[in-house]
Design a protein around this motif. Structure first.
Motif, PDB file in Angstrom:
ATOM      1  N   ARG A 118       0.517  -1.410  -0.221  1.00  0.00           N
ATOM      2  CA  ARG A 118      -0.036  -0.221  -0.020  1.00  0.00           C
ATOM      3  C   ARG A 118       0.812   1.283  -0.085  1.00  0.00           C
ATOM      4  O   ARG A 118       0.542   2.274  -0.835  1.00  0.00           O
ATOM      5  CB  ARG A 118      -1.319   0.210   1.393  1.00  0.00           C
ATOM      6  N   LEU A 119       1.902   1.179   0.858  1.00  0.00           N
ATOM      7  CA  LEU A 119       3.078   2.440   1.152  1.00  0.00           C
ATOM      8  C   LEU A 119       3.800   2.813   0.339  1.00  0.00           C
ATOM      9  O   LEU A 119       3.740   3.700  -0.535  1.00  0.00           O
ATOM     10  CB  LEU A 119       3.151   2.189   2.004  1.00  0.00           C
ATOM     11  N   GLN A 120       4.159   1.419  -0.126  1.00  0.00           N
ATOM     12  CA  GLN A 120       5.182   1.661  -2.256  1.00  0.00           C
ATOM     13  C   GLN A 120       6.651   2.337  -1.570  1.00  0.00           C
ATOM     14  O   GLN A 120       6.629   3.198  -2.610  1.00  0.00           O
ATOM     15  CB  GLN A 120       4.549   1.408  -2.829  1.00  0.00           C
ATOM     16  N   GLY A 121       7.261   2.254  -0.680  1.00  0.00           N
ATOM     17  CA  GLY A 121       7.811   3.520   0.092  1.00  0.00           C
ATOM     18  C   GLY A 121       9.517   2.944   0.573  1.00  0.00           C
ATOM     19  O   GLY A 121       9.665   1.747   0.385  1.00  0.00           O
ATOM     20  N   THR A 122       9.198   3.392   1.957  1.00  0.00           N
ATOM     21  CA  THR A 122      10.542   3.081   2.255  1.00  0.00           C
ATOM     22  C   THR A 122       9.769   2.546   3.807  1.00  0.00           C
ATOM     23  O   THR A 122       8.746   2.644   4.259  1.00  0.00           O
ATOM     24  CB  THR A 122      11.547   3.579   2.968  1.00  0.00           C
ATOM     25  N   LEU A 123      10.430   2.474   4.548  1.00  0.00           N
ATOM     26  CA  LEU A 123      10.573   1.662   6.633  1.00  0.00           C
ATOM     27  C   LEU A 123      10.345   3.353   7.078  1.00  0.00           C
ATOM     28  O   LEU A 123       9.565   3.156   8.093  1.00  0.00           O
ATOM     29  CB  LEU A 123      11.532   1.005   7.119  1.00  0.00           C
ATOM     30  N   TYR A 124      10.701   4.137   6.795  1.00  0.00           N
ATOM     31  CA  TYR A 124      10.338   5.860   7.356  1.00  0.00           C
ATOM     32  C   TYR A 124       8.880   6.225   6.886  1.00  0.00           C
ATOM     33  O   TYR A 124       7.892   6.673   8.325  1.00  0.00           O
ATOM     34  CB  TYR A 124      11.088   6.446   6.300  1.00  0.00           C
ATOM     35  N   ASP A 125       8.131   5.285   5.555  1.00  0.00           N
ATOM     36  CA  ASP A 125       6.740   5.460   6.117  1.00  0.00           C
ATOM     37  C   ASP A 125       5.530   4.756   6.971  1.00  0.00           C
ATOM     38  O   ASP A 125       5.001   5.166   6.897  1.00  0.00           O
ATOM     39  CB  ASP A 125       6.167   5.704   4.442  1.00  0.00           C
ATOM     40  N   PHE A 126       6.284   3.986   7.350  1.00  0.00           N
ATOM     41  CA  PHE A 126       5.484   3.001   8.395  1.00  0.00           C
ATOM     42  C   PHE A 126       5.525   3.955   9.856  1.00  0.00           C
ATOM     43  O   PHE A 126       4.243   4.023  10.223  1.00  0.00           O
ATOM     44  CB  PHE A 126       6.631   1.472   9.018  1.00  0.00           C
ATOM     45  N   GLY A 127       6.188   5.056  10.343  1.00  0.00           N
ATOM     46  CA  GLY A 127       6.075   5.887  11.230  1.00  0.00           C
ATOM     47  C   GLY A 127       5.824   7.392  10.806  1.00  0.00           C
ATOM     48  O   GLY A 127       5.620   7.994  11.940  1.00  0.00           O
ATOM     49  N   LYS A 128       5.671   7.233   9.870  1.00  0.00           N
ATOM     50  CA  LYS A 128       5.570   8.881   9.420  1.00  0.00           C
ATOM     51  C   LYS A 128       4.674   9.804   9.997  1.00  0.00           C
ATOM     52  O   LYS A 128       4.263  11.383  10.595  1.00  0.00           O
ATOM     53  CB  LYS A 128       5.926   9.420   8.000  1.00  0.00           C
ATOM     54  N   LYS A 129       2.897   9.246  10.918  1.00  0.00           N
ATOM     55  CA  LYS A 129       2.027   9.729  11.054  1.00  0.00           C
ATOM     56  C   LYS A 129       2.189   9.360  12.596  1.00  0.00           C
ATOM     57  O   LYS A 129       1.509  10.549  12.532  1.00  0.00           O
ATOM     58  CB  LYS A 129       0.978   9.009  10.510  1.00  0.00           C
ATOM     59  N   VAL A 130       3.168   8.766  13.428  1.00  0.00           N
ATOM     60  CA  VAL A 130       3.231   9.243  14.661  1.00  0.00           C
ATOM     61  C   VAL A 130       3.939  10.811  14.456  1.00  0.00           C
ATOM     62  O   VAL A 130       3.532  12.099  14.990  1.00  0.00           O
ATOM     63  CB  VAL A 130       4.518   8.334  15.107  1.00  0.00           C
ATOM     64  N   SER A 131       5.078  10.725  14.166  1.00  0.00           N
ATOM     65  CA  SER A 131       6.102  12.402  13.766  1.00  0.00           C
ATOM     66  C   SER A 131       7.079  11.574  12.891  1.00  0.00           C
ATOM     67  O   SER A 131       7.684  10.226  13.337  1.00  0.00           O
ATOM     68  CB  SER A 131       6.237  12.993  15.293  1.00  0.00           C
ATOM     69  N   PRO A 132       7.899  12.442  11.975  1.00  0.00           N
ATOM     70  CA  PRO A 132       8.499  12.639  11.465  1.00  0.00           C
ATOM     71  C   PRO A 132      10.596  12.027  12.204  1.00  0.00           C
ATOM     72  O   PRO A 132      11.076  11.344  11.974  1.00  0.00           O
ATOM     73  CB  PRO A 132       9.103  13.867  10.576  1.00  0.00           C
ATOM     74  N   THR A 133      10.295  12.960  13.902  1.00  0.00           N
ATOM     75  CA  THR A 133      11.479  12.253  15.013  1.00  0.00           C
ATOM     76  C   THR A 133      10.996  11.154  15.556  1.00  0.00           C
ATOM     77  O   THR A 133      12.194  10.327  14.526  1.00  0.00           O
ATOM     78  CB  THR A 133      10.938  13.412  16.108  1.00  0.00           C
ATOM     79  N   PHE A 134       9.719  10.747  15.498  1.00  0.00           N
ATOM     80  CA  PHE A 134       9.789   9.835  15.326  1.00  0.00           C
ATOM     81  C   PHE A 134       9.639   7.835  14.534  1.00  0.00           C
ATOM     82  O   PHE A 134      10.822   7.326  14.846  1.00  0.00           O
ATOM     83  CB  PHE A 134       8.404   9.101  16.384  1.00  0.00           C
ATOM     84  N   SER A 135       9.491   8.517  13.358  1.00  0.00           N
ATOM     85  CA  SER A 135       9.842   7.633  12.471  1.00  0.00           C
ATOM     86  C   SER A 135      11.580   7.520  11.852  1.00  0.00           C
ATOM     87  O   SER A 135      11.877   6.324  11.689  1.00  0.00           O
ATOM     88  CB  SER A 135       9.160   8.247  11.031  1.00  0.00           C
ATOM     89  N   PHE A 136      12.302   8.866  12.489  1.00  0.00           N
ATOM     90  CA  PHE A 136      13.763   8.865  11.628  1.00  0.00           C
ATOM     91  C   PHE A 136      14.318   7.762  12.721  1.00  0.00           C
ATOM     92  O   PHE A 136      15.084   6.905  12.972  1.00  0.00           O
ATOM     93  CB  PHE A 136      14.178  10.104  11.941  1.00  0.00           C
ATOM     94  N   ILE A 137      14.120   7.697  14.342  1.00  0.00           N
ATOM     95  CA  ILE A 137      15.187   7.230  15.098  1.00  0.00           C
ATOM     96  C   ILE A 137      13.886   5.379  14.819  1.00  0.00           C
ATOM     97  O   ILE A 137      15.142   4.491  15.706  1.00  0.00           O
ATOM     98  CB  ILE A 137      14.243   7.938  16.667  1.00  0.00           C
ATOM     99  N   TYR A 138      13.328   5.365  15.492  1.00  0.00           N
ATOM    100  CA  TYR A 138      12.408   4.213  14.601  1.00  0.00           C
ATOM    101  C   TYR A 138      13.678   3.334  13.402  1.00  0.00           C
ATOM    102  O   TYR A 138      13.703   2.247  13.514  1.00  0.00           O
ATOM    103  CB  TYR A 138      11.160   4.021  14.667  1.00  0.00           C
ATOM    104  N   CYS A 139      13.593   4.162  12.428  1.00  0.00           N
ATOM    105  CA  CYS A 139      14.062   3.301  11.662  1.00  0.00           C
ATOM    106  C   CYS A 139      15.816   2.423  12.017  1.00  0.00           C
ATOM    107  O   CYS A 139      16.253   1.893  11.456  1.00  0.00           O
ATOM    108  CB  CYS A 139      14.224   4.511  10.447  1.00  0.00           C
ATOM    109  N   ILE A 140      16.763   3.924  12.827  1.00  0.00           N
ATOM    110  CA  ILE A 140      17.391   4.169  12.725  1.00  0.00           C
ATOM    111  C   ILE A 140      17.599   2.381  13.768  1.00  0.00           C
ATOM    112  O   ILE A 140      18.798   1.844  13.725  1.00  0.00           O
ATOM    113  CB  ILE A 140      18.317   5.053  14.206  1.00  0.00           C
ATOM    114  N   LEU A 141      16.935   2.499  14.644  1.00  0.00           N
ATOM    115  CA  LEU A 141      16.814   1.378  15.786  1.00  0.00           C
ATOM    116  C   LEU A 141      16.603   0.043  14.870  1.00  0.00           C
ATOM    117  O   LEU A 141      17.092  -1.136  15.102  1.00  0.00           O
ATOM    118  CB  LEU A 141      15.852   1.715  16.634  1.00  0.00           C
ATOM    119  N   ILE A 142      15.674   0.157  13.657  1.00  0.00           N
ATOM    120  CA  ILE A 142      15.144  -1.563  13.547  1.00  0.00           C
ATOM    121  C   ILE A 142      16.527  -1.810  12.476  1.00  0.00           C
ATOM    122  O   ILE A 142      16.864  -2.215  12.511  1.00  0.00           O
ATOM    123  CB  ILE A 142      14.165  -0.623  12.399  1.00  0.00           C
TER     124      ILE A 142
END
Length: 437
Positions: A63-87
């Motif tokens: 559905r998203l056809q993007g990157t892992l960043y798109d999974f968490g961007k609705k929480v916040s851009p900062t959260f999504s960035f940190i989440y991606c780095i952690l994963i």
């Protein structure tokens, strides 16, 4: 076979192989062995976190056809960035080296007696070669490696089931369903879904694949996800059942470490199924299954960091090399040690990954940014006691969380996250109704 069917088959095989690694092969037989007569309940729990949630992850990617960043961007851009780095840090530091450790312990050391450093160095050198030939990953894995893996797995399972005496041992789990769910964490399949799903999407974007439109890719990825999921279900259920039914035929020393128990049981099943040739089959099977997963993890990590730096190929190469170096260093640990290190990390990151996957599958009118934030924050808060309780159990903490449903099974976050979701959805619905009035 027309080109669409061919692409579907290749993508499905590649996706299955990128999922199926060290833990996926070693964990289920011992789980079934210890579950005994309760193996069906354990299987159901295992399928929830090792098959259903990961396939939802692939559907979310479709559905998203993007990157892992798109999974968490609705929480916040900062959260999504940190989440991606952690994963990606977790993926490179734990499941990727674990594939090398499993290959060494089961496939290499019994035959050659070499050091884990030598095995890891050669192993990740080969992984790096495949990762740097990025455009060929999907075809190489989908066309050649996966069919061989599947055929060998089915041979071990089918012959093993038909040759067993169909008797199970006594159940050793008080809550087999919850045990299966938590054991499914160890496969890293939910994390694999968000990591390798992006690998599949980027691979489809290469010119050698005749899939360009968003709708066509979405259909292809969804169908591939269901086919790969069905394959995982068959293999997992087969391995768990074989482990359960061989419980009375293969003696496992209780004093052995868990990784040695897993290896001994799997080797015993392979030999019982295929004779002495089973040793060779097992070695090749472990090596291929682990190898393809390591490729997917490191390619996905390199893809992400490449995207952060304006699609720089140099960054892709550097990320791949550094990931392989980490793999060589950590891969010298034994399989069980890596699992022990992984548990508290999984108890923290897995629940957040699960809710992100589920929310990204839901319709957007339900999964609004408010819902994302509320559910993720609630999940994070109620996962903390599980992590602390595992690292350093405290009576005060136990007393605090004992009234939370499923907390004794390290699933205390489930009900609070569901309640947070329902409250937000109902509140938004009521607010819209008031606006219309």
């Amino acid at each position: 076979m027309n080109i669409q069917q061919k692409e579907l088959l290749i993508t499905s095989f590649a996706l299955f192989s990128l999922f199926f690694g060290a833990g996926n092969l070693l964990l289920p037989p011992l789980l079934g062995y210890n579950a005994g007569e309760d193996w069906i309940w354990v299987t159901i729990g295992f399928m929830i976190t090792a098959v259903v949630i990961p396939i939802f992850g692939i559907l979310a990617h479709a559905r998203l056809q993007g990157t892992l960043y798109d999974f968490g961007k609705k929480v916040s851009p900062t959260f999504s960035f940190i989440y991606c780095i952690l994963i990606y840090a977790i993926a490179v530091a734990i499941p990727s080296p674990r594939t090398a450790a499993a290959t060494h312990e089961i496939a290499v050391f019994p035959t050659f007696g070499s050091s884990p450093l030598l095995t890891s160095a050669i192993y990740f050198s080969l992984v790096l070669v495949f990762v740097l030939n990025r455009s060929k990953i999907l075809n190489l894995i989908g066309k050649f490696l996966t069919p061989f893996i599947v055929i060998m797995l089915l041979a071990v399972i089918c012959i093993g089931l038909f040759s067993s005496e169909y008797s199970t041992g006594l159940a050793q789990f008080e809550t087999p369903l919850a045990t299966g769910i938590l054991e499914g964490y160890q496969t890293f399949d939910a994390i694999a879904a968000v990591v390798v799903g992006a690998v599949i999407i980027i691979s489809l974007n290469f010119k050698n694949m005749a899939v360009e439109a968003y709708g066509s890719k979405r259909i292809l990825i969804r169908k591939s996800g269901f086919i790969a999921g069905f394959g995982l279900f068959i293999i997992y259920a087969g391995l768990i059942s074989v482990g359960a039914y061989y419980g009375s035929q293969i003696s496992i020393d209780a004093e052995l470490s868990n990784d040695m128990q897993r290896a001994k049981l799997l080797r015993g099943i392979s030999i019982a199924s295929l004779g002495e040739f089973g040793n060779t089959v097992l070695s090749v099977l472990i090596s291929l299954a682990c190898f393809t997963t390591a490729i997917g993890i490191i390619a996905g990590t390199a893809d992400y960091f490449k995207g952060l730096f304006k699609d720089s190929q140099k960054v892709y190469v550097i990320s791949a090399i550094l990931s392989c170096v980490v793999g060589v260093v950590v891969g010298q640990l034994d399989f069980n040690s890596i699992i022990i290190v992984a548990l508290p990390v999984l108890l923290f990151i897995y629940p957040i990954t699960i809710v992100l996957i589920l929310l990204n599958v839901l319709p957007e009118k339900l999964a609004t940014p408010l819902v994302f934030r509320a559910v993720v924050i609630t999940t994070f808060i109620f996962s903390i006691p599980d992590v602390i309780g595992f690292i350093s159990p405290m009576e005060e903490l136990d007393a605090f969380v004992e009234d939370i449903p499923f907390s004794n099974q390290s699933l205390g976050w489930v009900l609070p996250a569901l309640i947070a979701f329902l409250i937000c959805v109902l509140w938004q619905k009521r607010k819209k109704s008031q606006i219309k009035e």
